[in-house]
Design an enzyme around this catalytic site. Structure first.
Site, PDB file in Angstrom:
ATOM      1  N   ASP A   1     -12.377  -0.250   4.796  1.00 31.88           N
ATOM      2  CA  ASP A   1     -11.091  -0.710   4.051  1.00 31.88           C
ATOM      3  C   ASP A   1     -10.679  -2.018   4.222  1.00 31.88           C
ATOM      4  OD1 ASP A   1      -8.473   1.388   2.750  1.00 31.88           O
ATOM      5  OD2 ASP A   1      -8.903  -0.563   2.324  1.00 31.88           O
TER       6      ASP A   1
HETATM    7  C1  GLC Z   1      -6.562  -1.524  -0.030  1.00 31.90           C
HETATM    8  C2  GLC Z   1      -6.620   0.127  -0.225  1.00 31.90           C
HETATM    9  C3  GLC Z   1      -8.091   0.256  -0.859  1.00 31.90           C
HETATM   10  C4  GLC Z   1      -8.418  -0.918  -1.496  1.00 31.90           C
HETATM   11  C5  GLC Z   1      -8.618  -1.926  -0.800  1.00 31.90           C
HETATM   12  C6  GLC Z   1      -8.955  -3.119  -1.573  1.00 31.90           C
HETATM   13  O1  GLC Z   1      -5.870  -1.687   1.279  1.00 31.90           O
HETATM   14  O2  GLC Z   1      -6.563   1.069   1.004  1.00 31.90           O
HETATM   15  O3  GLC Z   1      -7.819   1.683  -1.585  1.00 31.90           O
HETATM   16  O4  GLC Z   1      -9.549  -0.348  -2.485  1.00 31.90           O
HETATM   17  O5  GLC Z   1      -7.682  -2.249  -0.023  1.00 31.90           O
HETATM   18  O6  GLC Z   1      -8.137  -3.578  -2.308  1.00 31.90           O
END
Ligand code: GLC
Length: 739
Positions: free
Chosen positions: A282
């Site tokens: 993430d």
């Molecule tokens: C965010 C979220 C994730 C998302 C990623 C990219 O922090 O936790 O669900 O897909 O970053 O935006």
């Protein structure tokens, strides 16, 4: 007979062909990797966010362009549209080996055409509708140059303080698993690599929805039995449905950050489940293992993450800055690096990007596909199916159009932005149909008046007098209240999940006029609204219904669509009851009579029951359940039994009932919940029509993860229940598993 053999032969031929293609891709990946330096391999595992976050003018952006040209970047997120993706892809093709980039984006519930937020879609319990929504989102995103969406979010969530309940399928493992598969199939279509499909991502692996106290990013602590029983199955369903990628999660699980968890990513995902896709971290979660206190520094974080099976580093700069040195120092085996790179390159070949790196970036297709009228029709259909009729006192709904003066009141009645909800990237806001506009579109002869009463969030009551005056001149009030779009989603946990601002005071002021009131509630989570629940005549929970939201609300209010939605998550009476789900355990001191709770598992200041139960949702018609029968009272070995019953539409209008089947294992080596959802069906009946509905019960239906984490069924008695909601079970039967 011949046809069967022919079909089998064709199936085998397809399987052989797919296998041949895999082998062919394997060979291509091997050939390419033989040419790659360690630096170039590391580059494939580095994901950057694009200009929508940094802007072409910022200096950091210039550095990113240089890295892309040097083959130091494998994927970009947040580069949107054919023009931008072509421009950035062209840079990547200037690198020595011309390895194309993967373009990814959070296409969570629509791209240009916005569908209901995922928790709202889950309330439809309609796998076809949910798959269609993802299918259309994929078509539009793929037409805009996107290869890969960070969806579906499949985190089971039983704590509505956590803002991200909005993004998932609610509290139930069985329903969540069905929805996970439907969304993966929708996003990826029949064949990954078609230019109307995108790679799906099962996220956030794992158990992110169980953050302590519902506070986002907080630690998660649970038994492995609970992890296997409740939180992992939707991920397994997504993997089995062919999800091309997984995303790990920010939280620690039992003291280990998921990003650094070999237990999750290697033992379970890539080991037991034999998962062949790749895992992306993430945003910055590799880097965050330092503040977690799990990595000493960024280099240590890089080593721990890649060794634990986290293949790609999103915006963490841990791999880009430290992985090459770590490999050369022997802290990361070349085989570990190669496995991660192979997984990423395999997807790039499967998407056909080496044949044509621009194949998804076609301006003509982008123009033709985005916002297509058929997409809006689908958005309307899904939005209607997602709405839940919580209450309908005296059958106030559906509203008659005959000469009615309808006052549409409230901070969200004319809002377009709030109807879209969170995680909207390219929605055409100006085209969102607000609630008041939708009601005007469908009002027929009814006279519509409108008063906002207060701005979204309703901090001030200044406009209440005007709203009360408008309401006093009407025959019925439609009050649109709830959370604003930015009160749920990531980093939006709330300790108080009542209606924000003065909205309850507004309701009371309108109630004092004596006019009948329909409340339309907008939110991305369950809210606590006991006064409204007690005193409103009717309540429709509309979630955040998307581009066609106002039309969907109007169709439900006027009865052009008979509501069929059922809650995918429990609505508590107070935040004090949380975590609260229907799958409660009996305990040794269950409450038998709410008047006698002395030394019982109860509260002295509240009943245990929720405000609205999982599976609750009313209709404009009535359904009768009768004649339950089991094909056999006992089961042994691999035998199956059929449970069947009659469902009758005993009302005056046609409607759809979502019949639910629950099970209780009466005695087992690990105590089982009082009820577990094990089946559901949407049945549409005309007035007076009866249908025989049946469910198959087999050993798998009766199985659970025992204390050795083995999926197994134990001999004994099982109670089978069918009904309209988890707290509205109409028929039951008993089945005995003999061995
Ligand atoms: C965010 C979220 C994730 C998302 C990623 C990219 O922090 O936790 O669900 O897909 O970053 O935006």
């Amino acid at each position: 007979m011949k046809t069967k053999y022919i079909a089998a032969a064709i199936g085998a031929a397809f399987a052989l062909c797919a296998q041949a293609q895999d082998t062919q891709i394997d060979r291509k990946v091997t050939d390419l990797m033989k040419q790659m330096t360690v630096a170039e391999k590391v580059g494939q595992l580095h994901q950057l966010s694009g200009r929508q976050f940094t802007g072409p003018t910022s200096s950091a952006y210039a550095d990113k362009l240089a890295d892309i040209r040097a083959g130091k970047v494998g994927s970009m997120l947040n580069v949107i549209g054919v023009a931008d993706t072509r421009e950035i892809q062209a840079l990547a093709l200037q690198s020595r080996l011309k390895i194309p980039l993967l373009f990814s984006l959070d296409v969570i519930h629509g791209y240009k055409t916005v569908f209901p937020v995922p928790l709202g879609e889950a309330a439809s319990w309609d796998m076809d509708a949910i798959e269609l929504s993802a299918r259309i989102a994929a078509k539009e995103a793929a037409a805009a140059g996107i290869h890969w969406t960070f969806a579906p979010m499949v985190d089971v969530a039983r704590d509505p303080r956590w803002g991200r309940v909005m993004e998932g399928a609610g509290e139930d493992t069985y329903l969540g698993s069905k929805i996970a598969a439907a969304r993966v199939h929708g996003f990826q279509g029949k064949k990954l690599g078609a230019t109307d499909s995108v790679m799906a991502t099962a996220k956030h692996f794992a158990a992110y929805g169980a953050a302590i106290a519902g506070r986002d990013y907080n630690a998660v602590d649970m038994s492995e039995q609970q992890l296997y029983e409740v939180y992992l199955p939707p991920f397994k369903a997504a993997a089995d449905a062919g999800a091309a990628t997984f995303m790990n999660s920010f939280n620690t699980l039992n003291g280990v950050p998921a990003t650094g968890s070999a237990f999750l990513q290697r033992d379970i995902l890539k080991g037991a489940w034999k998962y062949k896709g790749f895992v992306v971290s993430d945003w910055g979660s590799v880097r965050e293992m330092v503040p977690h206190g799990y990595a000493a520094d960024l280099s240590d974080a890089a080593v721990k993450a890649i060794n634990a099976g986290s293949d790609m580093d999103m915006e963490g700069y841990a791999y880009s800055q430290h992985l090459e040195a770590a490999v050369k120092a022997g802290k990361v085996k070349m085989s570990v690096l190669d496995d991660a790179v192979r997984r990423v390159l395999t997807k790039k070949f499967e998407l056909g990007l080496f044949d044509d790196p621009y194949r998804y970036s076609d301006a003509a297709r982008e123009k033709a596909v985005l916002g297509d009228a058929s997409h809006r029709a689908a958005a309307l259909d899904v939005a209607q199916k997602s709405m839940v009729l919580l209450k309908n006192e005296g059958k106030l709904l559906p509203l008659s159009r005959e000469a009615k003066r309808i006052a549409v009141i409230g901070p969200l009645a004319d809002s377009q932005r709030d109807l879209e909800g969170g995680w909207v990237v390219q929605g055409e806001r100006a085209k969102v149909v607000s609630i008041v506009e939708g009601i005007r579109n469908h009002a027929g002869k009814a006279e519509i008046s409108y008063a906002q009463a207060c701005a979204p969030g309703c901090a001030s009551s200044e406009g209440f007098a005007d709203a009360v005056a408008t309401a006093s001149r009407s025959d019925v009030i439609v009050l649109a209240v709830g959370e604003t779009w930015d009160m749920s989603g990531e980093a939006k946990s709330r300790t108080d999940i009542t209606l924000p601002g003065q909205q309850e005071a507004l309701f009371n002021a309108l109630k004092a006029t004596g006019k009948p009131i329909v409340v339309v509630m907008l939110s991305g989570r369950p809210l606590v609204f006991n006064t409204i629940a007690d005193k409103a005549d009717a309540i429709v929970y509309a979630w955040f219904p998307g581009t066609e939201g106002g039309n969907a609300v109007a169709n439900v209010l006027f009865g052009d669509y008979n509501p069929s939605g059922k809650l995918p998550i429990t609505f508590p009476r107070s935040v004090g009851q949380i975590p609260l789900s229907y799958a409660q355990y009996n305990t040794g001191r269950p409450v038998v009579d709410e008047k006698n709770i002395v030394y019982r598992s109860a509260y002295i200041d509240s009943v245990n029951t929720p405000r609205y139960a999982f599976g609750h949702g009313l209709s404009y018609t009535d359904f009768k359940y009768s004649g339950l029968a089991l094909s056999s009272a006992t089961l042994a070995g691999a035998q199956k039994a059929t449970l069947s019953f009659d469902l009758t539409n005993s009302g005056k209008v046609e409607g759809t009932e979502i019949v639910q089947m629950y099970l209780r294992d009466m005695v087992s080596s690990v105590v089982r919940p009082l009820k577990e959802l094990k089946g559901f069906q949407k049945v549409h009946l005309k007035p007076g029509e009866t249908r025989r509905v049946s469910f198959t019960i087999d050993r798998d239906t009766l199985s659970f993860f025992n204390s050795q984490l083995k999926w197994s069924a134990e001999a004994g008695e099982f109670k089978l229940m069918v009904g309209s909601a988890s707290d509205d079970l109409r028929l039951e039967g008993t089945l005995r598993l003999t061995q």
